[in-house]
Design a protein around this motif. Sequence first.
Motif, mmCIF file in Angstrom:
data_model
loop_
_atom_site.group_PDB
_atom_site.id
_atom_site.type_symbol
_atom_site.label_atom_id
_atom_site.label_comp_id
_atom_site.label_asym_id
_atom_site.label_seq_id
_atom_site.Cartn_x
_atom_site.Cartn_y
_atom_site.Cartn_z
ATOM 1 N N TYR A 19 0.976 -1.061 0.006
ATOM 2 C CA TYR A 19 0.089 -0.055 0.035
ATOM 3 C C TYR A 19 0.835 1.263 0.152
ATOM 4 O O TYR A 19 0.388 2.182 -0.752
ATOM 5 C CB TYR A 19 -0.884 -0.155 1.106
ATOM 6 N N GLU A 20 2.129 1.342 0.967
ATOM 7 C CA GLU A 20 2.819 2.576 0.817
ATOM 8 C C GLU A 20 3.588 2.512 -0.582
ATOM 9 O O GLU A 20 3.835 3.687 -0.877
ATOM 10 C CB GLU A 20 3.757 2.164 1.968
ATOM 11 N N LEU A 21 3.612 1.267 -1.208
ATOM 12 C CA LEU A 21 4.418 1.479 -2.651
ATOM 13 C C LEU A 21 3.416 1.821 -3.503
ATOM 14 O O LEU A 21 3.586 2.007 -4.657
ATOM 15 C CB LEU A 21 4.980 0.132 -2.820
ATOM 16 N N LYS A 22 2.160 1.973 -2.992
ATOM 17 C CA LYS A 22 1.025 2.411 -4.180
ATOM 18 C C LYS A 22 0.880 1.299 -5.237
ATOM 19 O O LYS A 22 0.646 1.488 -6.329
ATOM 20 C CB LYS A 22 1.459 3.871 -4.800
ATOM 21 N N ALA A 23 1.102 -0.007 -4.529
ATOM 22 C CA ALA A 23 0.903 -0.860 -5.563
ATOM 23 C C ALA A 23 0.000 -1.905 -5.321
ATOM 24 O O ALA A 23 -0.285 -3.098 -6.046
ATOM 25 C CB ALA A 23 2.263 -1.823 -5.661
ATOM 26 N N LEU A 24 -0.962 -1.861 -4.198
ATOM 27 C CA LEU A 24 -1.768 -2.800 -3.636
ATOM 28 C C LEU A 24 -3.019 -2.686 -4.559
ATOM 29 O O LEU A 24 -3.707 -1.739 -4.351
ATOM 30 C CB LEU A 24 -1.968 -2.523 -2.055
ATOM 31 N N SER A 25 -3.594 -4.061 -4.892
ATOM 32 C CA SER A 25 -4.690 -3.931 -5.684
ATOM 33 C C SER A 25 -5.901 -4.792 -4.753
ATOM 34 O O SER A 25 -7.041 -4.511 -4.883
ATOM 35 C CB SER A 25 -4.550 -4.605 -6.960
ATOM 36 N N ALA A 26 -5.331 -5.830 -4.253
ATOM 37 C CA ALA A 26 -6.475 -6.750 -3.775
ATOM 38 C C ALA A 26 -5.716 -7.638 -2.639
ATOM 39 O O ALA A 26 -4.393 -7.617 -2.611
ATOM 40 C CB ALA A 26 -6.983 -7.606 -4.582
ATOM 41 N N VAL A 27 -6.684 -7.943 -1.611
ATOM 42 C CA VAL A 27 -6.341 -8.834 -0.430
ATOM 43 C C VAL A 27 -7.254 -10.046 -0.570
ATOM 44 O O VAL A 27 -8.387 -9.900 -0.788
ATOM 45 C CB VAL A 27 -6.241 -8.236 0.847
ATOM 46 N N TRP A 28 -6.646 -11.094 -0.108
ATOM 47 C CA TRP A 28 -7.524 -12.305 0.394
ATOM 48 C C TRP A 28 -6.933 -12.994 1.523
ATOM 49 O O TRP A 28 -5.761 -13.160 1.551
ATOM 50 C CB TRP A 28 -7.584 -13.154 -0.964
ATOM 51 N N ASP A 29 -7.852 -13.666 2.165
ATOM 52 C CA ASP A 29 -7.572 -14.469 3.209
ATOM 53 C C ASP A 29 -8.832 -15.466 3.630
ATOM 54 O O ASP A 29 -9.760 -15.230 3.191
ATOM 55 C CB ASP A 29 -7.142 -13.734 4.757
ATOM 56 N N GLN A 30 -8.214 -16.529 4.234
ATOM 57 C CA GLN A 30 -9.436 -17.707 4.563
ATOM 58 C C GLN A 30 -10.318 -17.017 5.589
ATOM 59 O O GLN A 30 -11.183 -17.558 5.774
ATOM 60 C CB GLN A 30 -8.550 -19.036 4.815
ATOM 61 N N GLU A 31 -9.870 -16.005 6.304
ATOM 62 C CA GLU A 31 -10.565 -15.512 7.604
ATOM 63 C C GLU A 31 -11.182 -14.272 6.953
ATOM 64 O O GLU A 31 -10.578 -13.320 6.683
ATOM 65 C CB GLU A 31 -9.651 -15.320 8.810
#
Length: 310
Positions: A19-31
């Motif tokens: 996110y700090e690198l301005k590169a985050l698009s999506a997140v995923w986790d089983q929780e």
Amino acid sequence: MIGVVGCGLWGRNVVRTFYELKALSAVWDQEPDCCGKLAHQYNVEACPWDKILSDPKIRGVAICVPADGHAVLIEQALKAGKHVFVEKPTTLCLQQARSLVSLAKEKQLVLMTGHILHYHPAYCALQEHLHKVGDIQLIDTIRCGWGRVSVKERNVIWNLLVHDVSAVLGLPGCQEVVSVQAQGGGILTSADWVCVQLRFASKVIARLQASWVLPTKQQRMTILGKEGTFVLDDCAQEGKELLFQPQSVYAMTVPEAAEYFISYETISPLYKECQVFMNHVLNGTTVKTNGTEALRTLSILEDIESNLTH
């Protein structure tokens, strides 16, 4: 551009860094709760894994799930045409890793492992100044302290010792291992503490110790050469992590005034590591901890485990 898979204790740091690198698009986790909170915090989509794989805007994935789940996700990501950054260890099986490295090469994608010491500014400064010690004779590392025991990473060899094995293999004279000796014991896993000696064709000897059940936290690498000694102490106060003692091994005492600390840029190793992966995804730049480096490290880890005596 980057989708992060696994939002646990370490994964959330990776999420924050991309996110700090301005590169985050999506997140995923089983929780779902954990995933949803991070997605809301960083204003990105909480995206199912299959959707991450099918999204053409996501060019790379960071895999931060427990080690026993790495292989399946790496294979799926590579087959979907995604560059892969995976936390250490790459996999828990050398043969499995060989197949994945071959797949990455076939697909012309990078498979980068999070051997984070290679991106630590103190380790980078150590490599830059290492010529000052002369011919290396002995490398001594210790990594221990109360920690979270992860049975999904089998034992302390694959969870902690992997850091120092990878770092030692990156030093001059430490390319060809000719013998491996290992002793250890375990209460919670097959190995909760280990002491390892690696002997190299160059005559360099490396002694490595790791434990996640000893109460005192230590993260230190000492390199003894014929003309001096370096001590990289990651638990030392800021500015005093990298000490050089410019003395001959034949001297019986070290003049205190002769010691001095090496300065280096202050940047988070994780930030640098994620930046290197992002730059490869964008521009195809070289990564140090690529598939070849991963296989060398995994090969030694398997040798250590197979030679372990209790």
